[in-house]
Design a protein around this motif. Structure first.
Motif, PDB file in Angstrom:
ATOM      1  N   VAL A 144       0.864  -1.178   0.000  1.00 50.20           N
ATOM      2  CA  VAL A 144       0.000   0.000   0.000  1.00 50.20           C
ATOM      3  C   VAL A 144       0.900   1.226   0.000  1.00 50.20           C
ATOM      4  CG1 VAL A 144      -1.841   1.260   1.155  1.00 50.20           C
ATOM      5  CG2 VAL A 144      -1.835  -1.253   1.158  1.00 50.20           C
ATOM      6  N   SER A 145       1.025   1.821  -1.167  1.00 52.38           N
ATOM      7  CA  SER A 145       1.888   2.977  -1.361  1.00 52.38           C
ATOM      8  C   SER A 145       1.024   4.237  -1.432  1.00 52.38           C
ATOM      9  CB  SER A 145       2.738   2.787  -2.621  1.00 52.38           C
ATOM     10  OG  SER A 145       3.650   3.844  -2.770  1.00 52.38           O
ATOM     11  N   SER A 146       1.366   5.162  -2.313  1.00 53.11           N
ATOM     12  CA  SER A 146       0.651   6.432  -2.391  1.00 53.11           C
ATOM     13  C   SER A 146       1.047   7.137  -3.682  1.00 53.11           C
ATOM     14  CB  SER A 146       1.020   7.315  -1.200  1.00 53.11           C
ATOM     15  OG  SER A 146       0.540   8.636  -1.360  1.00 53.11           O
ATOM     16  N   ILE A 147       0.154   7.997  -4.167  1.00 51.70           N
ATOM     17  CA  ILE A 147       0.554   8.838  -5.286  1.00 51.70           C
ATOM     18  C   ILE A 147       1.695   9.774  -4.876  1.00 51.70           C
ATOM     19  CG2 ILE A 147      -1.680   8.751  -6.430  1.00 51.70           C
ATOM     20  CD1 ILE A 147      -2.114  11.666  -5.431  1.00 51.70           C
ATOM     21  N   ALA A 148       1.906   9.931  -3.570  1.00 49.31           N
ATOM     22  CA  ALA A 148       3.035  10.741  -3.089  1.00 49.31           C
ATOM     23  C   ALA A 148       4.346  10.255  -3.685  1.00 49.31           C
ATOM     24  CB  ALA A 148       3.099  10.703  -1.562  1.00 49.31           C
ATOM     25  N   GLY A 149       4.491   8.921  -3.789  1.00 51.79           N
ATOM     26  CA  GLY A 149       5.722   8.345  -4.301  1.00 51.79           C
ATOM     27  C   GLY A 149       5.850   8.411  -5.807  1.00 51.79           C
ATOM     28  N   VAL A 150       4.771   8.773  -6.498  1.00 50.65           N
ATOM     29  CA  VAL A 150       4.780   8.898  -7.953  1.00 50.65           C
ATOM     30  C   VAL A 150       4.873  10.360  -8.381  1.00 50.65           C
ATOM     31  CG1 VAL A 150       3.510   8.395 -10.080  1.00 50.65           C
ATOM     32  CG2 VAL A 150       3.409   6.786  -8.163  1.00 50.65           C
ATOM     33  N   LEU A 151       4.102  11.202  -7.716  1.00 52.99           N
ATOM     34  CA  LEU A 151       3.990  12.604  -8.119  1.00 52.99           C
ATOM     35  C   LEU A 151       4.840  13.546  -7.283  1.00 52.99           C
ATOM     36  CD1 LEU A 151       0.125  12.862  -8.732  1.00 52.99           C
ATOM     37  CD2 LEU A 151       1.929  12.222 -10.338  1.00 52.99           C
ATOM     38  N   SER A 162       9.656   7.928   1.271  1.00 56.62           N
ATOM     39  CA  SER A 162       9.471   6.526   1.675  1.00 56.62           C
ATOM     40  C   SER A 162       8.579   5.781   0.699  1.00 56.62           C
ATOM     41  CB  SER A 162       8.881   6.460   3.091  1.00 56.62           C
ATOM     42  OG  SER A 162       7.509   6.825   3.112  1.00 56.62           O
ATOM     43  N   LYS A 163       7.555   6.452   0.170  1.00 54.25           N
ATOM     44  CA  LYS A 163       6.654   5.797  -0.772  1.00 54.25           C
ATOM     45  C   LYS A 163       7.301   5.661  -2.153  1.00 54.25           C
ATOM     46  CE  LYS A 163       3.191   5.117   2.029  1.00 54.25           C
ATOM     47  NZ  LYS A 163       2.786   3.745   2.454  1.00 54.25           N
ATOM     48  N   GLY A 164       8.144   6.629  -2.527  1.00 50.66           N
ATOM     49  CA  GLY A 164       8.900   6.458  -3.768  1.00 50.66           C
ATOM     50  C   GLY A 164       9.816   5.254  -3.694  1.00 50.66           C
ATOM     51  N   ALA A 165      10.468   5.086  -2.547  1.00 51.65           N
ATOM     52  CA  ALA A 165      11.331   3.919  -2.343  1.00 51.65           C
ATOM     53  C   ALA A 165      10.517   2.628  -2.351  1.00 51.65           C
ATOM     54  CB  ALA A 165      12.102   4.061  -1.034  1.00 51.65           C
ATOM     55  N   LEU A 166       9.325   2.664  -1.752  1.00 56.34           N
ATOM     56  CA  LEU A 166       8.460   1.479  -1.738  1.00 56.34           C
ATOM     57  C   LEU A 166       8.045   1.104  -3.154  1.00 56.34           C
ATOM     58  CD1 LEU A 166       6.877  -0.657  -0.148  1.00 56.34           C
ATOM     59  CD2 LEU A 166       5.031   1.033   0.095  1.00 56.34           C
ATOM     60  N   ASN A 167       7.767   2.089  -3.984  1.00 57.80           N
ATOM     61  CA  ASN A 167       7.406   1.797  -5.377  1.00 57.80           C
ATOM     62  C   ASN A 167       8.562   1.134  -6.119  1.00 57.80           C
ATOM     63  OD1 ASN A 167       4.893   2.890  -4.956  1.00 57.80           O
ATOM     64  ND2 ASN A 167       5.339   4.832  -5.962  1.00 57.80           N
ATOM     65  N   ALA A 168       9.768   1.663  -5.934  1.00 54.64           N
ATOM     66  CA  ALA A 168      10.938   1.071  -6.584  1.00 54.64           C
ATOM     67  C   ALA A 168      11.159  -0.358  -6.101  1.00 54.64           C
ATOM     68  CB  ALA A 168      12.173   1.927  -6.327  1.00 54.64           C
ATOM     69  N   MET A 169      10.977  -0.576  -4.809  1.00 55.90           N
ATOM     70  CA  MET A 169      11.146  -1.912  -4.255  1.00 55.90           C
ATOM     71  C   MET A 169      10.090  -2.872  -4.804  1.00 55.90           C
ATOM     72  SD  MET A 169      11.565  -2.999  -0.268  1.00 55.90           S
ATOM     73  CE  MET A 169       9.874  -2.636   0.201  1.00 55.90           C
TER      74      MET A 169
END
Length: 260
Positions: A144-151, A162-169
């Protein structure tokens, strides 16, 4: 270890409230046994467990802080001791600080370390603890990530990072754990939940929700149940879907809808 039950088993971290509770309840109603995990919200987690039991699930209620590797391993071990299988891991536990309101002074090393330790490292530690069992069941992981990690927008810089890192992971694990395990992430935008209201206050939350309704292409923020719908689809269906970062923001990543 008991014999494997016919019902599949899901661990949902942070499932005492919000998206985690909604996801656990949906899976319970669809024939899954579920682990209800919490770190602080004991009363709410007990209510979540009761709802899942009422929906027909066998449940485990386990307190664990996913930032602690020993707690993550204990979650997996206790689940296996109870049911002998793990079919899905939903990494929902997450924390933030609301830096826009608190100012830059809130964004110190301690804030970064705590947010990363739960949102990113905790998700990795849970995956590592569950992967051998998920391989055996040809199961799945949903982060469960967030658009925070994309935008690059969100409650605070540490949360966004942290959410950008979670997306990459998520992308890395999808490659390395294939073909036995599917790994995807959901990236919600604004969610009308207690967590958000607690973070910014009721007045600010109401204003943000109203702005979302005016400007988002679909004209509505998400509810916890909306996000749980997508998670449940990634868990139960989506047989050819892995490495997906599924945007759940009513189309806001495309920009505001044109004025009419």
């Amino acid at each position: 270890m008991s014999a494997k039950p016919s019902r599949k088993v899901a661990i949902v971290t942070g499932s005492g409230t919000g998206v985690g509770a909604a996801t656990a309840l949906q899976l319970a109603g669809r024939g899954w046994n579920v682990v209800i995990n919490y770190s602080r919200s004991a009363t709410e987690a007990q209510a979540s467990e009761a709802a899942c039991r009422a929906a027909g699930a066998d449940t485990l209620l386990l307190r664990a802080d996913v930032a602690q590797d020993a707690d993550c391993r204990a979650l997996a071990t206790t689940t296996m001791e109870r049911w002998g299988r793990i079919d899905a891991l939903v990494n929902n536990a997450g924390v933030s600080v609301f830096g826009a309101a608190a100012g830059w002074d809130a964004l110190d090393l301690e804030a970064f370390q705590r947010i990363y330790s739960v949102n990113t490292v905790g998700s990795f530690q849970m995956a590592r603890a569950c992967v051998p069992h998920l391989k055996a069941s040809r199961g799945c992981i949903v982060n469960v990530s967030s658009i925070a990690g994309v935008l690059g927008i969100g409650s605070s810089v540490p949360y966004i990072a942290s959410k950008g890192a979670l997306n990459a992971m998520t992308l890395h694990l999808a490659r390395t754990l294939a073909p036995e395990i599917r790994v995807n992430a959901v990236c919600p935008g604004l969610i009308t939940s207690r967590w958000f209201v607690d973070g910014v206050g009721q007045e600010a939350a109401d204003k943000l929700a109203a702005n979302y309704e005016r400007t988002a292409p679909l004209g509505r923020p998400s509810t916890p149940e909306d996000v749980a719908d997508a998670i449940t689809w990634l868990v139960e269906g989506a047989r050819t879907t892995t490495g997906e970062l599924l945007m759940l923001d009513s189309g806001m990543h495309m920009g505001a809808r044109p004025a009419r």
